[in-house]
Motif scaffolding. Structure first.
Motif, PDB file in Angstrom:
ATOM      1  N   GLN A  56       8.072  -4.386  80.568  1.00 47.65           N
ATOM      2  CA  GLN A  56       8.934  -3.211  80.655  1.00 47.65           C
ATOM      3  C   GLN A  56       9.990  -3.191  79.558  1.00 47.65           C
ATOM      4  OE1 GLN A  56       8.291  -0.787  82.374  1.00 47.65           O
ATOM      5  NE2 GLN A  56       7.196  -1.362  84.227  1.00 47.65           N
ATOM      6  N   THR A  57      10.386  -4.367  79.067  1.00 46.37           N
ATOM      7  CA  THR A  57      11.386  -4.404  77.996  1.00 46.37           C
ATOM      8  C   THR A  57      10.860  -3.712  76.746  1.00 46.37           C
ATOM      9  OG1 THR A  57      12.212  -6.514  78.854  1.00 46.37           O
ATOM     10  CG2 THR A  57      12.889  -5.894  76.643  1.00 46.37           C
ATOM     11  N   MET A 137      19.016  -3.118  80.517  1.00 45.48           N
ATOM     12  CA  MET A 137      18.451  -4.435  80.815  1.00 45.48           C
ATOM     13  C   MET A 137      18.804  -4.905  82.219  1.00 45.48           C
ATOM     14  SD  MET A 137      16.636  -5.319  78.204  1.00 45.48           S
ATOM     15  CE  MET A 137      16.293  -3.580  77.991  1.00 45.48           C
ATOM     16  N   ILE A 140      16.061  -3.693  84.483  1.00 50.56           N
ATOM     17  CA  ILE A 140      14.714  -4.240  84.277  1.00 50.56           C
ATOM     18  C   ILE A 140      14.701  -5.669  84.795  1.00 50.56           C
ATOM     19  CG2 ILE A 140      12.961  -4.879  82.581  1.00 50.56           C
ATOM     20  CD1 ILE A 140      13.962  -2.665  80.793  1.00 50.56           C
ATOM     21  N   ALA A 143      14.483  -8.983  82.358  1.00 57.16           N
ATOM     22  CA  ALA A 143      14.413  -8.357  81.030  1.00 57.16           C
ATOM     23  C   ALA A 143      14.481  -9.407  79.928  1.00 57.16           C
ATOM     24  CB  ALA A 143      15.554  -7.356  80.873  1.00 57.16           C
ATOM     25  N   ASP A 144      13.716  -9.144  78.862  1.00 56.64           N
ATOM     26  CA  ASP A 144      13.690 -10.052  77.709  1.00 56.64           C
ATOM     27  C   ASP A 144      14.748  -9.576  76.716  1.00 56.64           C
ATOM     28  OD1 ASP A 144      13.050 -11.918  75.833  1.00 56.64           O
ATOM     29  OD2 ASP A 144      10.904 -11.503  75.818  1.00 56.64           O
ATOM     30  N   PHE A 145      15.974 -10.051  76.893  1.00 60.90           N
ATOM     31  CA  PHE A 145      17.110  -9.526  76.129  1.00 60.90           C
ATOM     32  C   PHE A 145      17.050  -9.916  74.654  1.00 60.90           C
ATOM     33  CE2 PHE A 145      21.621  -9.117  74.962  1.00 60.90           C
ATOM     34  CZ  PHE A 145      21.839  -7.823  75.418  1.00 60.90           C
ATOM     35  N   VAL A 148      16.050  -7.148  72.364  1.00 60.36           N
ATOM     36  CA  VAL A 148      17.120  -6.187  72.068  1.00 60.36           C
ATOM     37  C   VAL A 148      17.933  -6.655  70.864  1.00 60.36           C
ATOM     38  CG1 VAL A 148      19.221  -5.106  72.954  1.00 60.36           C
ATOM     39  CG2 VAL A 148      17.253  -5.425  74.464  1.00 60.36           C
ATOM     40  N   THR A 290      10.471 -13.529  71.649  1.00 58.40           N
ATOM     41  CA  THR A 290      10.054 -13.064  72.972  1.00 58.40           C
ATOM     42  C   THR A 290       9.908 -14.239  73.919  1.00 58.40           C
ATOM     43  OG1 THR A 290       7.712 -13.161  72.354  1.00 58.40           O
ATOM     44  CG2 THR A 290       8.855 -11.075  72.014  1.00 58.40           C
ATOM     45  N   ASP A 728       8.928  -9.278  83.184  1.00 60.04           N
ATOM     46  CA  ASP A 728       9.712  -8.045  83.287  1.00 60.04           C
ATOM     47  C   ASP A 728       8.796  -6.915  83.744  1.00 60.04           C
ATOM     48  OD1 ASP A 728       8.311  -8.346  80.924  1.00 60.04           O
ATOM     49  OD2 ASP A 728       9.724  -7.188  79.718  1.00 60.04           O
TER      50      ASP A 728
END
Length: 767
Positions: A56-57, A137, A140, A143-145, A148, A290, A728
């Protein structure tokens, strides 16, 4: 330094005392809010009716044209020229530039101060983007921040490059409107020219390197490269240098201007050379930020590539322009194709890649029939190519490669390393490209780590080539290049052997596929010697050929029984389509997870007999495929009229569970020997597999292309790749949360910026 800071402050005050700065901030914040709200609302609605997705990220940041980062990249393309317009041209227009020349301030300080002011504004834009992404984030799950942060980094560098270009354009003009138009034109030129010259090799490579958007693509996905960072730094340095040379020219004499222009040309060449070197894959460092390393090939393939010398690997892509699978290899698509190869070239930066267009003509064009000539001419005209200049014939390539024999005149990638060769089809029958599994198999072949499969020939055995005029051959599962799961595409090398000669030591698996005539005593000795030294075997035979095969099977304690098995489950299947079940946890089945098949795998046998066996020569025998006792019985002869098939217990017929496949295992000569025997040969053919699939959920394909190869190679082949699924998977937001987001990012933040800007402008007007 103090002068530089003072210039930057003055430029910022000028910028924020103009409506354009506040309008840009207002529109930018509103667009960011619309993007993040659209993603959250769409995902929320999808989760109400469908299952949760993964990644989803990335879906939020880069999916489609409405992806958060893609939207930001597009808006910066327009907004940065609006900010840089007039930053120097207004000095030219008003004449104040002459005062700057006569002041003790150096030109480099003037340029640096003005550029610093723009960077501060760009940082403010990135901060607004960060707030939107950071807020999203939280909704989510897992989330894989890091994605970003990497995306904002490359967007900041791209905006900084835009600003440097805009600054240079402003130094050339006296009118801000001209600055905007020219800056946007230059930025568009750098990106659009790639699509216009993509069929011209040299120009294509040059403009691909200069394309700003191409250098953001993978970093937005979470793969940071020093090459992309170096590229943007070089662009910034280049245009700031050009700006300095331009402003400095106005202070020089005619002779000094000539020398300065030569210096400028030298600087351009030096920056281009340094940039090219730093962005070359050989000198590029990659960091996949990632969480699940989704941008990096698996460790197994990495280990295989470490065994190879990249400088000795050559990849030649052969595109048959008269076929249907060439689209990725024609000139206009080659840069896109190279981007697909990037994840592999990252570990083989010195690999040589070449493209050759060809048409399948063995002789002369004039020798083709009229229809053949028309098809070739149509393909040439479609791509504006000429035979002999842009396109060669397969006949001309025969001294180098026989594409008809090796690839059935398909479009393929041919990897060569020393004396080894591996072939990867461009597209499979499912119209998709090769994935990491197929690439791993190809590089295993180059590293001489493939599995050698040899078909015994000379006694009417099934063919291992995919001859379309024979539906009983085994080529579909073994050598069909278009089939992704075919063993030749999964790290197996297929060849034939003559039973009259000793079988070489490099044969890993010997296949005896339904011989129609018995082997001679000399041939039996060769086969026995292979078995006695611990060679692995796949043996299959039809009921009507049991007389040819049983003398060989008796050496292993196995016999094909007389008669044919039938079933009375005719509602689901034809009477002679026998379903065998693999539902044990030992033997061949222990090497394969049955969970995804509900704990049992069904194999369809279109005409089979039963196997009788005893344990001899130290073999442990396991009946790995059996029928169900309540459905099958044995008839003494094969019935020609299937409608007459009927179970008659009065005639002594008895329903039993019959063994259709058995595996034999023993320890010999310090290794484990494996043999698998089937009581049918048709189930491995394309026709037999398709028949089984149409009449029930049979898994013949999985058995031949996954289970059996995995068992023989101890799970090394086919080379499974481990793709760690992202965590995510969902968005945790409700209707109230969506309302709050709309209020914050559609109303509160944009109106706060607009209100603050109005206050500043009103105060400025009253001063």
């Amino acid at each position: 330094m103090n002068k530089l800071v003072r210039i930057a402050k003055l430029e910022l005050s000028t910028l924020f005392f103009s409506p354009i700065a506040w309008i840009v901030l207002f529109v930018f914040s509103l667009l960011c809010g619309i993007s993040l709200f659209g993603f959250l609302e769409e995902t929320f609605l999808l989760q109400l009716f469908y299952e949760e997705g993964s990644g989803q990220t990335l879906s939020f940041l880069v999916d489609g044209d409405s992806g958060y980062f893609r939207l930001i990249r597009t808006t910066l393309f327009v907004f940065i020229p609006l900010l840089t317009m007039g930053i120097i041209s207004r000095e030219n227009h008003s004449g104040s530039i002459k005062l700057l020349y006569s002041s003790p301030i150096r030109i480099r300080s003037i340029i640096a101060g003005k550029y610093l002011a723009i960077l501060v504004y760009v940082f403010l834009l990135m901060f607004i983007a960060f707030i939107g992404a950071f807020y999203t984030m939280f909704y989510i799950e897992n989330a894989d921040f890091n994605i970003v942060l990497s995306g904002l980094l490359i967007l900041f560098l791209m905006a900084a490059a835009y600003a440097a270009i805009g600054l240079y354009v402003s130094s050339l003009s006296h009118y801000p409107v001209v600055d905007v138009i020219v800056t946007i034109a230059i930025l568009g030129f750098l990106d659009l020219m790639l699509s216009l010259v993509r069929e011209v090799p040299v120009a294509r490579d040059i403009f691909y390197w200069f394309s700003l958007s191409q250098h953001t693509r993978i970093t937005l996905m979470g793969l940071i490269t020093t090459g992309d960072i170096a590229y943007f730094l070089m662009i910034i340095i280049l245009f700031l240098s050009l700006t300095w040379f331009k402003l400095n020219l106005n202070r020089l004499s005619s002779r000094e201007k000539m020398i300065s222009r030569l210096k400028m040309f030298g600087v351009i060449l030096c920056i281009a050379a340094i940039g090219y070197i730093l962005t070359h894959p050989k000198y590029t460092y990659y960091k996949d930020v990632t969480r699940n390393q989704s941008n990096t090939i698996g460790t197994r393939l990495q280990n295989v590539l470490e065994q190879l010398d990249g400088e000795q690997i050559k990849m030649t892509n052969y595109a048959n322009i008269s076929g249907g699978d060439y689209a990725w290899l024609i000139p206009k698509s080659q840069m896109l194709d190279k981007s697909i190869l990037e994840s592999y070239r990252r570990f083989l930066p010195d690999m040589n890649v070449d493209y050759i267009m060809y048409v399948p003509i063995d002789g002369k064009f004039e020798d083709l029939n009229e229809l053949g000539q028309k098809n070739i001419e149509k393909a040439l005209n479609q791509h504006k190519m000429k035979l002999g200049k842009d396109v060669v014939t397969s006949g001309e390539l025969k001294d180098k490669i026989d594409l008809k024999t090796l690839a059935n005149n398909m479009s393929v990638r041919v990897l060569e390393y020393k004396d080894r060769r591996a072939i990867i089809p461009i597209q499979y029958s499912s119209n998709d490209l090769a994935k990491e599994q197929e690439w791993t198999a190809a590089f295993l072949n180059l590293a001489d780590s493939c599995c050698q499969v040899a078909f015994l020939t000379g006694n009417g055995e099934r063919a291992y080539t995919n001859s379309y005029d024979r539906k009983d051959n085994w080529g579909y599962f073994f050598t069909h290049r278009k089939l992704r799961g075919s063993l030749i595409n999964q790290g197996f090398e297929i060849r034939e052997v003559d039973p009259r000669n000793a079988i070489s030591e490099d044969v890993d698996i010997l296949v005896i596929a339904d011989p129609t005539s018995a082997y001679s005593e000399e041939e039996m000795t060769v086969i026995h010697n292979y078995v006695d030294r611990g060679g692995n075997l796949i043996i299959a035979g039809e009921p009507e050929h049991r007389g040819s095969l049983n003398p060989l099977l008796s050496y292993l304690g196995v016999e094909l029984l007389p008669g044919v098995i039938y079933n009375d489950d005719a509602v689901k299947h034809a009477p002679d389509l026998i379903t065998g079940y693999m539902n044990h946890t030992y033997g061949i089945n222990s090497e394969f997870s049955l969970e995804e098949y509900g704990g049992s795998i069904k194999i369809g046998f279109p005409g089979a007999t039963a196997l009788k066996y005893e344990e001899i020569k130290g073999f442990k025998v396991t009946p790995s495929i059996r029928t169900k006792q309540d459905y099958t019985w044995m008839e003494a002869e094969k019935m020609t009229n299937l409608q007459m098939v009927k179970y008659n217990p009065e005639l002594g017929e008895k329903k039993e569970s019959f063994a259709l496949g058995i595996d034999l295992v023993r320890e010999i000569n310090g290794k484990q020997q494996k043999i698998i025997i089937f009581s049918d040969a048709d189930f491995i053919t394309q026709k037999g597999s398709e028949t089984a699939s149409r009449t029930g959920s049979h898994s013949n394909f999985s058995l031949i292309t996954e289970i059996v190869p995995k068992w023989f190679t101890n799970s090394l082949l086919p080379p499974k790749t481990v793709n760690i699924a992202g965590t995510d998977t969902s968005v945790t937001i409700g209707l109230s949360g969506l309302t709050i987001i709309k209020l914050i990012f559609w109303v509160l933040i944009p109106l706060s910026i607009l209100s603050f800007g109005c206050i500043i402008l009103i105060k400025r007007k009253r001063m």
